[in-house]
Scaffold this motif. Structure first.
Motif, PDB file in Angstrom:
ATOM      1  N   VAL A 162       0.857  -1.177   0.000  1.00  0.00           N
ATOM      2  CA  VAL A 162       0.000   0.000   0.000  1.00  0.00           C
ATOM      3  C   VAL A 162       0.897   1.231   0.000  1.00  0.00           C
ATOM      4  CG1 VAL A 162      -1.796   1.266   1.246  1.00  0.00           C
ATOM      5  CG2 VAL A 162      -1.747  -1.233   1.322  1.00  0.00           C
ATOM      6  N   PRO A 163       0.637   2.206  -0.872  1.00  0.00           N
ATOM      7  CA  PRO A 163       1.478   3.412  -0.885  1.00  0.00           C
ATOM      8  C   PRO A 163       1.592   4.048   0.490  1.00  0.00           C
ATOM      9  CG  PRO A 163       0.023   3.405  -2.782  1.00  0.00           C
ATOM     10  CD  PRO A 163      -0.393   2.241  -1.916  1.00  0.00           C
ATOM     11  N   GLY A 164       2.827   4.100   1.016  1.00  0.00           N
ATOM     12  CA  GLY A 164       3.055   4.744   2.301  1.00  0.00           C
ATOM     13  C   GLY A 164       2.392   4.079   3.481  1.00  0.00           C
ATOM     14  N   GLY A 165       1.870   2.853   3.294  1.00  0.00           N
ATOM     15  CA  GLY A 165       1.175   2.188   4.388  1.00  0.00           C
ATOM     16  C   GLY A 165      -0.077   2.919   4.826  1.00  0.00           C
ATOM     17  N   ILE A 166      -0.741   3.607   3.877  1.00  0.00           N
ATOM     18  CA  ILE A 166      -1.933   4.399   4.201  1.00  0.00           C
ATOM     19  C   ILE A 166      -2.982   3.517   4.874  1.00  0.00           C
ATOM     20  CG2 ILE A 166      -3.850   5.729   3.226  1.00  0.00           C
ATOM     21  CD1 ILE A 166      -1.965   6.692   1.057  1.00  0.00           C
ATOM     22  N   GLY A 167      -3.456   3.956   6.003  1.00  0.00           N
ATOM     23  CA  GLY A 167      -4.457   3.192   6.749  1.00  0.00           C
ATOM     24  C   GLY A 167      -3.836   2.140   7.643  1.00  0.00           C
ATOM     25  N   VAL A 168      -2.942   1.355   7.083  1.00  0.00           N
ATOM     26  CA  VAL A 168      -2.312   0.282   7.851  1.00  0.00           C
ATOM     27  C   VAL A 168      -1.426   0.857   8.954  1.00  0.00           C
ATOM     28  CG1 VAL A 168      -0.769  -1.704   7.724  1.00  0.00           C
ATOM     29  CG2 VAL A 168      -2.391  -1.267   5.866  1.00  0.00           C
ATOM     30  N   MET A 169      -0.603   1.856   8.603  1.00  0.00           N
ATOM     31  CA  MET A 169       0.281   2.458   9.602  1.00  0.00           C
ATOM     32  C   MET A 169      -0.514   3.118  10.722  1.00  0.00           C
ATOM     33  SD  MET A 169       3.642   2.309   9.427  1.00  0.00           S
ATOM     34  CE  MET A 169       4.194   3.844  10.174  1.00  0.00           C
ATOM     35  N   GLU A 170      -1.559   3.844  10.360  1.00  0.00           N
ATOM     36  CA  GLU A 170      -2.381   4.497  11.381  1.00  0.00           C
ATOM     37  C   GLU A 170      -2.971   3.466  12.344  1.00  0.00           C
ATOM     38  OE1 GLU A 170      -2.548   7.329   7.867  1.00  0.00           O
ATOM     39  OE2 GLU A 170      -2.343   5.193   8.232  1.00  0.00           O
ATOM     40  N   ALA A 171      -3.512   2.389  11.764  1.00  0.00           N
ATOM     41  CA  ALA A 171      -4.134   1.361  12.597  1.00  0.00           C
ATOM     42  C   ALA A 171      -3.107   0.656  13.470  1.00  0.00           C
ATOM     43  CB  ALA A 171      -4.854   0.349  11.706  1.00  0.00           C
ATOM     44  N   ALA A 172      -1.920   0.398  12.913  1.00  0.00           N
ATOM     45  CA  ALA A 172      -0.887  -0.296  13.679  1.00  0.00           C
ATOM     46  C   ALA A 172      -0.363   0.569  14.824  1.00  0.00           C
ATOM     47  CB  ALA A 172       0.256  -0.703  12.749  1.00  0.00           C
ATOM     48  N   ILE A 173      -0.139   1.859  14.561  1.00  0.00           N
ATOM     49  CA  ILE A 173       0.316   2.764  15.622  1.00  0.00           C
ATOM     50  C   ILE A 173      -0.742   2.876  16.714  1.00  0.00           C
ATOM     51  CG2 ILE A 173       0.860   5.176  16.159  1.00  0.00           C
ATOM     52  CD1 ILE A 173       2.159   5.371  13.400  1.00  0.00           C
ATOM     53  N   MET A 174      -1.989   3.009  16.292  1.00  0.00           N
ATOM     54  CA  MET A 174      -3.071   3.101  17.259  1.00  0.00           C
ATOM     55  C   MET A 174      -3.139   1.842  18.121  1.00  0.00           C
ATOM     56  SD  MET A 174      -7.062   3.944  16.491  1.00  0.00           S
ATOM     57  CE  MET A 174      -7.102   2.671  15.242  1.00  0.00           C
ATOM     58  N   THR A 175      -2.995   0.683  17.488  1.00  0.00           N
ATOM     59  CA  THR A 175      -3.024  -0.570  18.239  1.00  0.00           C
ATOM     60  C   THR A 175      -1.892  -0.630  19.256  1.00  0.00           C
ATOM     61  OG1 THR A 175      -3.988  -1.717  16.344  1.00  0.00           O
ATOM     62  CG2 THR A 175      -2.969  -3.076  18.031  1.00  0.00           C
ATOM     63  N   GLY A 176      -0.688  -0.221  18.839  1.00  0.00           N
ATOM     64  CA  GLY A 176       0.454  -0.225  19.745  1.00  0.00           C
ATOM     65  C   GLY A 176       0.262   0.704  20.926  1.00  0.00           C
ATOM     66  N   LEU A 177      -0.283   1.884  20.673  1.00  0.00           N
ATOM     67  CA  LEU A 177      -0.511   2.836  21.763  1.00  0.00           C
ATOM     68  C   LEU A 177      -1.555   2.315  22.744  1.00  0.00           C
ATOM     69  CD1 LEU A 177      -0.525   6.197  19.769  1.00  0.00           C
ATOM     70  CD2 LEU A 177       1.288   5.337  21.271  1.00  0.00           C
ATOM     71  N   ILE A 178      -2.603   1.705  22.207  1.00  0.00           N
ATOM     72  CA  ILE A 178      -3.635   1.145  23.083  1.00  0.00           C
ATOM     73  C   ILE A 178      -3.054   0.014  23.926  1.00  0.00           C
ATOM     74  CG2 ILE A 178      -5.817  -0.130  23.117  1.00  0.00           C
ATOM     75  CD1 ILE A 178      -6.615   1.461  20.613  1.00  0.00           C
ATOM     76  N   ALA A 179      -2.232  -0.820  23.286  1.00  0.00           N
ATOM     77  CA  ALA A 179      -1.596  -1.913  24.024  1.00  0.00           C
ATOM     78  C   ALA A 179      -0.669  -1.393  25.110  1.00  0.00           C
ATOM     79  CB  ALA A 179      -0.824  -2.811  23.057  1.00  0.00           C
ATOM     80  N   ALA A 180      -0.153  -0.184  24.923  1.00  0.00           N
ATOM     81  CA  ALA A 180       0.729   0.415  25.929  1.00  0.00           C
ATOM     82  C   ALA A 180      -0.047   1.137  27.020  1.00  0.00           C
ATOM     83  CB  ALA A 180       1.700   1.384  25.251  1.00  0.00           C
ATOM     84  N   GLY A 181      -1.378   1.080  26.961  1.00  0.00           N
ATOM     85  CA  GLY A 181      -2.181   1.659  28.036  1.00  0.00           C
ATOM     86  C   GLY A 181      -2.826   2.986  27.725  1.00  0.00           C
ATOM     87  N   ILE A 182      -2.722   3.472  26.477  1.00  0.00           N
ATOM     88  CA  ILE A 182      -3.343   4.737  26.105  1.00  0.00           C
ATOM     89  C   ILE A 182      -4.799   4.471  25.715  1.00  0.00           C
ATOM     90  CG2 ILE A 182      -3.198   6.725  24.561  1.00  0.00           C
ATOM     91  CD1 ILE A 182      -0.830   6.442  26.482  1.00  0.00           C
ATOM     92  N   ASP A 183      -5.702   5.355  26.133  1.00  0.00           N
ATOM     93  CA  ASP A 183      -7.120   5.143  25.814  1.00  0.00           C
ATOM     94  C   ASP A 183      -7.362   5.295  24.312  1.00  0.00           C
ATOM     95  OD1 ASP A 183      -8.437   8.042  25.283  1.00  0.00           O
ATOM     96  OD2 ASP A 183      -6.863   8.197  26.794  1.00  0.00           O
ATOM     97  N   GLY A 184      -8.474   4.737  23.843  1.00  0.00           N
ATOM     98  CA  GLY A 184      -8.735   4.637  22.425  1.00  0.00           C
ATOM     99  C   GLY A 184      -8.788   5.964  21.690  1.00  0.00           C
TER     100      GLY A 184
END
Length: 300
Positions: free
Chosen positions: A243-265
Motif C-alpha cells: 500500500v502506498p506509504g502504508g496508508i491506513g495500515v500504519m495508522e491502525a498499527a500505531i493506534m493498536t500499539g498505543l492502546i496496548a501500551a495503556g493509552i485510551d482509544g
C-alpha cells in the motif's frame, strides 16, 4: 478511517474532542521533530555510497521521496529516486541499485536490532499489554492485520512455487545481491559505516520522539523504549503491505500499539492520525518543491 472503524465502539465525537484539546505548542514542536528524520536519512544515504555526495541535495532527495510515497509503496519510490539520483552523480546503474539496496537493508537491520534490544534483551522499560479495556476491539484489528499479512505471504509462496516466476526472480535478484556485496565491501571507512547505521538509528529515534511529542500534546505519556517499539513495529508491518506509504495500515498499527501500551482509544486514535499527518500527509507539500528543485538542477 475504514481500518479505524474496524476497531468498533470508538466514538468519533470523542476523537474530535481529543483533537480539539491538543496542546498547540507541543503539536508545533512535534511537527518540527517529524521533519528531522529527513536529515538523519540523508546521512545514512551518504554513508551507503562509496563516493562523496553533497549533503544538501541528499536531504532534498529524502524530502522528495515523501512526495513519491503518495503514489507508490514507499520502498519502491525510495528505490527509484535513489537510483536516479546516484546515476546523475555518475554512478553506474548496477552500483546505484546496490547503494539504494544497502541503504534500505541497513534501515531494516537497525529496526530489527531495536526490536531485539528492547523486547528480547530488555534495553529500556517496555510495558505493553494487549488485554486492553473493552471499549476498543484490538483483537478484531489484529485479526484484520493478520489476514493482510497472510495474503501477502500466500502471494509470495505462490510466486515462488511457479517455476517460471521463480526463475525470473532468481535471475534478477542474484546479480543484485552480488553487486550489493561488492559495494558493501567498498564501504571500508569507519566513518561511512557510522553514517550508514548511525543515520538509520537516529531516523528511528526521531520518529519515536515525534510520536511521543504528539502523544504529550493530547495528554498521554510513554517512555522512549515503548515509543520506539510502537513506531518500529508499525513501520515494519506497514512496510510489508503493498500500500502506498502504508496508508491506513500504519495508522491502525500505531493506534493498536498505543492502546496496548495503556493509552485510551480516543487519545491513541488522535495521536496516530496527527502523527501520520506530520510525517506522511504534509511532507509531500514540501516534497514536491524539493523534487522540482532537484529536477531543475539535474539531480533527478
Amino acid at each position: 478511517f475504514g481500518l479505524i472503524s474496524a476497531l468498533g465502539e470508538v466514538d468519533p465525537s470523542e476523537i474530535l474532542a481529543t483533537l480539539r484539546s491538543g496542546d498547540v505548542e507541543w503539536l508545533a514542536l512535534a511537527l518540527v521533530l517529524a521533519q528531522l528524520p529527513f536529515l538523519s536519512q540523508a546521512l545514512a544515504t551518504r554513508g551507503a555510497c562509496p563516493r562523496p555526495l553533497p549533503y544538501g541535495p541528499v536531504v532534498l532527495l529524502q524530502v522528495s521521496i515523501g512526495f513519491i510515497a503518495l503514489a507508490v509503496p514507499s520502498t519502491a519510490g525510495r528505490l527509484a529516486l535513489d537510483i536516479r539520483f546516484f546515476q546523475r552523480q555518475g554512478v553506474p546503474a548496477t552500483s546505484a541499485l546496490s547503494i539504494a539496496a544497502i541503504d534500505g537493508l541497513s534501515g531494516l537491520l537497525v529496526q530489527m536490532c531495536l526490536m531485539l534490544a528492547t523486547l528480547v534483551i530488555g534495553v529500556g522499560s517496555v510495558e505493553m499489554n494487549l488485554a486492553v479495556p473493552g471499549d476498543v476491539n484490538v483483537d478484531r484489528l489484529l485479526k484484520l492485520l493478520g489476514v493482510l499479512a497472510g495474503l501477502l505471504v500466500v502471494a509470495a509462496v505462490i510466486a515462488l512455487a511457479l517455476g517460471r516466476i521463480r526463475r525470473r526472480i532468481v535471475a534478477r535478484v542474484r546479480p543484485m545481491a552480488t553487486e550489493v556485496l561488492q559495494t558493501f565491501r567498498g564501504l571500508r571507512s569507519v566513518g561511512k559505516l557510522v553514517q550508514l547505521f548511525g543515520g538509520n538509528l537516529a531516523n528511528q529515534l526521531f520518529f519515536a520522539v515525534a510520536l511521543g511529542a504528539v502523544l504529550v500534546a493530547f495528554g498521554g505519556r510513554l517512555n522512549l523504549s515503548t515509543l520506539v517499539v510502537v513506531y518500529v513495529a508499525a513501520a515494519l508491518f506497514g512496510g510489508m503491505m503493498p500500500v502506498p506509504g502504508g496508508i491506513g495500515v500504519m495508522e491502525a498499527a500505531i493506534m493498536t500499539g498505543l492502546i496496548a501500551a495503556g493509552i485510551d482509544g480516543s487519545t491513541a486514535t488522535a495521536t496516530a492520525l496527527v502523527f501520520r499527518i506530520f510525517t506522511f500527509y504534509l511532507p509531500p507539500l514540501w516534497g514536491w518543491i524539493a523534487m522540482t528543485w532537484l529536477r531543475r538542477h539535474s539531480y533527478l
